[in-house]
Scaffold this motif. Structure first.
Motif, mmCIF file in Angstrom:
data_model
loop_
_atom_site.group_PDB
_atom_site.id
_atom_site.type_symbol
_atom_site.label_atom_id
_atom_site.label_comp_id
_atom_site.label_asym_id
_atom_site.label_seq_id
_atom_site.Cartn_x
_atom_site.Cartn_y
_atom_site.Cartn_z
ATOM 1 N N ALA A 111 -15.145 0.652 -1.146
ATOM 2 C CA ALA A 111 -14.076 1.463 -0.553
ATOM 3 C C ALA A 111 -12.735 0.735 -0.581
ATOM 4 O O ALA A 111 -11.858 1.034 0.218
ATOM 5 N N LEU A 112 -12.600 -0.214 -1.459
ATOM 6 C CA LEU A 112 -11.327 -0.914 -1.597
ATOM 7 C C LEU A 112 -11.155 -1.382 -3.019
ATOM 8 O O LEU A 112 -12.137 -1.575 -3.736
ATOM 9 N N GLN A 113 -9.905 -1.518 -3.390
ATOM 10 C CA GLN A 113 -9.614 -2.135 -4.683
ATOM 11 C C GLN A 113 -8.721 -3.348 -4.436
ATOM 12 O O GLN A 113 -9.201 -4.468 -4.375
ATOM 13 N N CYS A 114 -7.435 -3.127 -4.191
ATOM 14 C CA CYS A 114 -6.597 -4.308 -3.902
ATOM 15 C C CYS A 114 -6.871 -4.846 -2.504
ATOM 16 O O CYS A 114 -6.624 -6.003 -2.209
ATOM 17 N N GLY A 115 -7.352 -3.982 -1.622
ATOM 18 C CA GLY A 115 -7.702 -4.422 -0.273
ATOM 19 C C GLY A 115 -6.543 -4.471 0.712
ATOM 20 O O GLY A 115 -6.742 -4.796 1.876
ATOM 21 N N TYR A 116 -5.358 -4.132 0.245
ATOM 22 C CA TYR A 116 -4.208 -4.263 1.143
ATOM 23 C C TYR A 116 -4.293 -3.321 2.335
ATOM 24 O O TYR A 116 -3.940 -3.675 3.450
ATOM 25 N N CYS A 117 -4.798 -2.127 2.101
ATOM 26 C CA CYS A 117 -4.889 -1.142 3.192
ATOM 27 C C CYS A 117 -6.114 -1.359 4.060
ATOM 28 O O CYS A 117 -6.231 -0.760 5.132
ATOM 29 N N THR A 118 -7.061 -2.171 3.586
ATOM 30 C CA THR A 118 -8.398 -2.209 4.195
ATOM 31 C C THR A 118 -8.423 -2.626 5.665
ATOM 32 O O THR A 118 -9.091 -1.959 6.473
ATOM 33 N N LEU A 178 -2.348 4.777 4.524
ATOM 34 C CA LEU A 178 -2.210 5.094 3.103
ATOM 35 C C LEU A 178 -2.965 4.086 2.248
ATOM 36 O O LEU A 178 -2.971 2.891 2.541
ATOM 37 N N CYS A 179 -3.594 4.614 1.190
ATOM 38 C CA CYS A 179 -4.228 3.751 0.194
ATOM 39 C C CYS A 179 -3.680 4.143 -1.167
ATOM 40 O O CYS A 179 -3.730 5.312 -1.544
ATOM 41 N N ARG A 180 -3.182 3.167 -1.884
ATOM 42 C CA ARG A 180 -2.598 3.467 -3.191
ATOM 43 C C ARG A 180 -3.621 3.321 -4.316
ATOM 44 O O ARG A 180 -3.309 3.588 -5.472
ATOM 45 N N CYS A 181 -4.827 2.882 -3.989
ATOM 46 C CA CYS A 181 -5.764 2.535 -5.051
ATOM 47 C C CYS A 181 -6.965 3.467 -5.177
ATOM 48 O O CYS A 181 -7.385 3.776 -6.284
ATOM 49 N N THR A 182 -7.565 3.856 -4.078
ATOM 50 C CA THR A 182 -8.958 4.325 -4.165
ATOM 51 C C THR A 182 -9.142 5.830 -4.289
ATOM 52 O O THR A 182 -10.225 6.271 -4.625
ATOM 53 N N GLY A 183 -8.158 6.626 -3.943
ATOM 54 C CA GLY A 183 -8.381 8.067 -3.935
ATOM 55 C C GLY A 183 -9.110 8.528 -2.688
ATOM 56 O O GLY A 183 -9.452 9.701 -2.574
HETATM 57 S S1 FES Z 1 -7.337 -0.590 -1.767
HETATM 58 FE FE1 FES Z 1 -5.329 -0.934 -2.497
HETATM 59 S S2 FES Z 1 -4.089 0.133 -1.123
HETATM 60 FE FE2 FES Z 1 -6.084 0.687 -0.549
#
Ligand code: FES
Ligand code: FES
Length: 157
Positions: free
Chosen positions: A95-102, A132-137
């Motif tokens: 449930a994460l990609q860059c992890g910034y929103c996590t 907001l999450c910019r990565c995961t949809g």
């Molecule tokens: S995982 Fe990148 S902003 Fe949510």
């Protein structure tokens, strides 16, 4: 400078802060809680979400002095010997990609699941709409939150 007394992740702290210091700055710079990121600094993204007395709050939208006397929990205080069910579920469901929103997503979800033990997909989406999450949809995030909800219900029933 103003003296504040705050519990941060279970540790009592007494610190001097400037009246204009944001809670997120205080947590990161004076309390080493760098697991709580600043995403936007304009109270839009939710990346900085922490719990203040159990409720999710965007810590860039609060002054440190407003947390005087409060109990603050960050992502770094969530694991209790082992990962919190939400942390595990985010890991398992990717449930994460860059992890910034996590960190913010997880802290907002803790509050949501405290209020609604068995949220529908729609309720999860509404509960996390300030994050907001910019990565995961979002789909994997929603799945992870509902999976963690089921685990928490199992743990408390
Ligand atoms: S995982 Fe990148 S902003 Fe949510
Ligand atoms: S950094 Fe606080 S909402 Fe974006």
């Amino acid at each position: 400078m103003t003296r504040i007394s705050v519990s941060v992740d279970g540790t009592e702290a007494v610190d001097e802060v400037e009246p204009r210091t944001l809670l997120v700055q205080y947590l990161r710079e004076q309390r080493g809680r760098t697991g709580t990121p600043v995403g936007c600094d304009t109270s839009n993204c939710g990346a900085c979400t922490v719990l203040v007395d159990g409720r999710a709050v965007k810590s860039c939208a609060l002054l440190a002095v407003q947390a005087d006397g409060a109990e603050v929990t960050t992502i770094q205080g969530l694991a209790n010997g082992e990962l919190h069910p939400l942390q595990k579920a985010f890991h398992e469901h990717h449930a994460l990609q860059c992890g910034y929103c996590t960190p913010g997503m997880i802290m907002a979800a803790v509050d949501l699941l405290d209020e609604v033990a068995d949220p529908s997909e729609q309720q999860v989406r509404e509960g996390l709409e300030g994050n907001l999450c910019r990565c995961t949809g979002y789909q994997n995030i929603v799945t992870a939150v509902r999976d963690a909800a089921a685990e928490l219900r199992g743990a408390t029933s």
